[in-house]
Design a protein around this motif. Structure first.
Motif, PDB file in Angstrom:
ATOM      1  N   LYS A  89      30.530 -16.711  37.833  1.00 48.76           N
ATOM      2  CA  LYS A  89      29.320 -16.228  37.163  1.00 48.76           C
ATOM      3  C   LYS A  89      28.289 -15.788  38.189  1.00 48.76           C
ATOM      4  N   GLU A  90      27.358 -14.987  37.718  1.00 51.32           N
ATOM      5  CA  GLU A  90      26.250 -14.515  38.563  1.00 51.32           C
ATOM      6  C   GLU A  90      25.568 -15.695  39.262  1.00 51.32           C
ATOM      7  N   GLU A  91      25.289 -16.752  38.517  1.00 50.14           N
ATOM      8  CA  GLU A  91      24.582 -17.904  39.100  1.00 50.14           C
ATOM      9  C   GLU A  91      25.426 -18.615  40.152  1.00 50.14           C
ATOM     10  N   ASP A  92      26.767 -18.585  40.022  1.00 55.42           N
ATOM     11  CA  ASP A  92      27.642 -19.173  41.048  1.00 55.42           C
ATOM     12  C   ASP A  92      27.438 -18.460  42.380  1.00 55.42           C
ATOM     13  N   GLN A  94      24.804 -16.639  43.236  1.00 59.69           N
ATOM     14  CA  GLN A  94      23.438 -16.854  43.719  1.00 59.69           C
ATOM     15  C   GLN A  94      23.320 -18.191  44.453  1.00 59.69           C
ATOM     16  N   LYS A  95      23.947 -19.231  43.896  1.00 62.42           N
ATOM     17  CA  LYS A  95      23.922 -20.557  44.544  1.00 62.42           C
ATOM     18  C   LYS A  95      24.683 -20.551  45.865  1.00 62.42           C
TER      19      LYS A  95
END
Length: 158
Positions: A89-92, A94-95
């Protein structure tokens, strides 16, 4: 098989949210003669423990028995994604900025399809990865639609 993973994702998402956990991935795979339903979970604040995996497994098992979305016999496994956690995912992504990653592409980029290095950025169109070739550091820009697989990796050179 993607219908099964989508259905299981819908079933397990409220369970992990209720337990304040994070759903990382759902896989439904055949290995040899056996089918495996694998659910990977994590916590926002550190490693997952065996009791949390057992809670999710028990609650998901009840939901699977109730709805029966999988026609064949299978083994249910609920576990941590491990040190080489997939980036989906996008947030993966980003992290993961600033962390060592492995990215495999659908097609050659600068003569390569596999990149290991530090994720410098991840934007709407591309990921930037700093890789090392012998003693040189290079920045490679990888279009998002060319990414076949991405995961955290362990930097053995550090």
């Amino acid at each position: 098989m993607s219908n099964i993973t989508e259905e299981v994702t819908k079933l397990v998402s409220p369970i992990v949210e209720e337990l304040e956990l994070e759903l990382v991935d759902v896989e439904f795979l055949k290995e040899g003669r056996d089918w495996f339903l694998r659910v990977y979970i994590d916590t926002p604040n550190g490693p997952i423990d065996i009791d949390q995996c057992a809670q999710v497994s028990e609650k998901l098992s009840e939901e699977l028995d109730r709805t029966d979305p999988i026609p064949q016999n299978y083994f249910l496994e609920v576990s941590s994604p491990g040190a080489e956690r997939p980036l989906k995912k996008e947030e993966d992504f980003q992290k993961a900025i600033g962390q060592f990653v492995f990215i495999k592409t659908y097609e050659l980029i600068d003569g390569m399809k596999e990149f290991e290095g530090y994720l410098l950025s991840y934007g709407p169109d591309a990921a930037e990865v700093e890789i090392r070739i012998k003693t040189r550091k290079l920045t490679v820009v990888i279009d998002k639609e060319k990414i076949a697989l991405a995961r955290l990796a362990i930097d053995f050179s550090a």
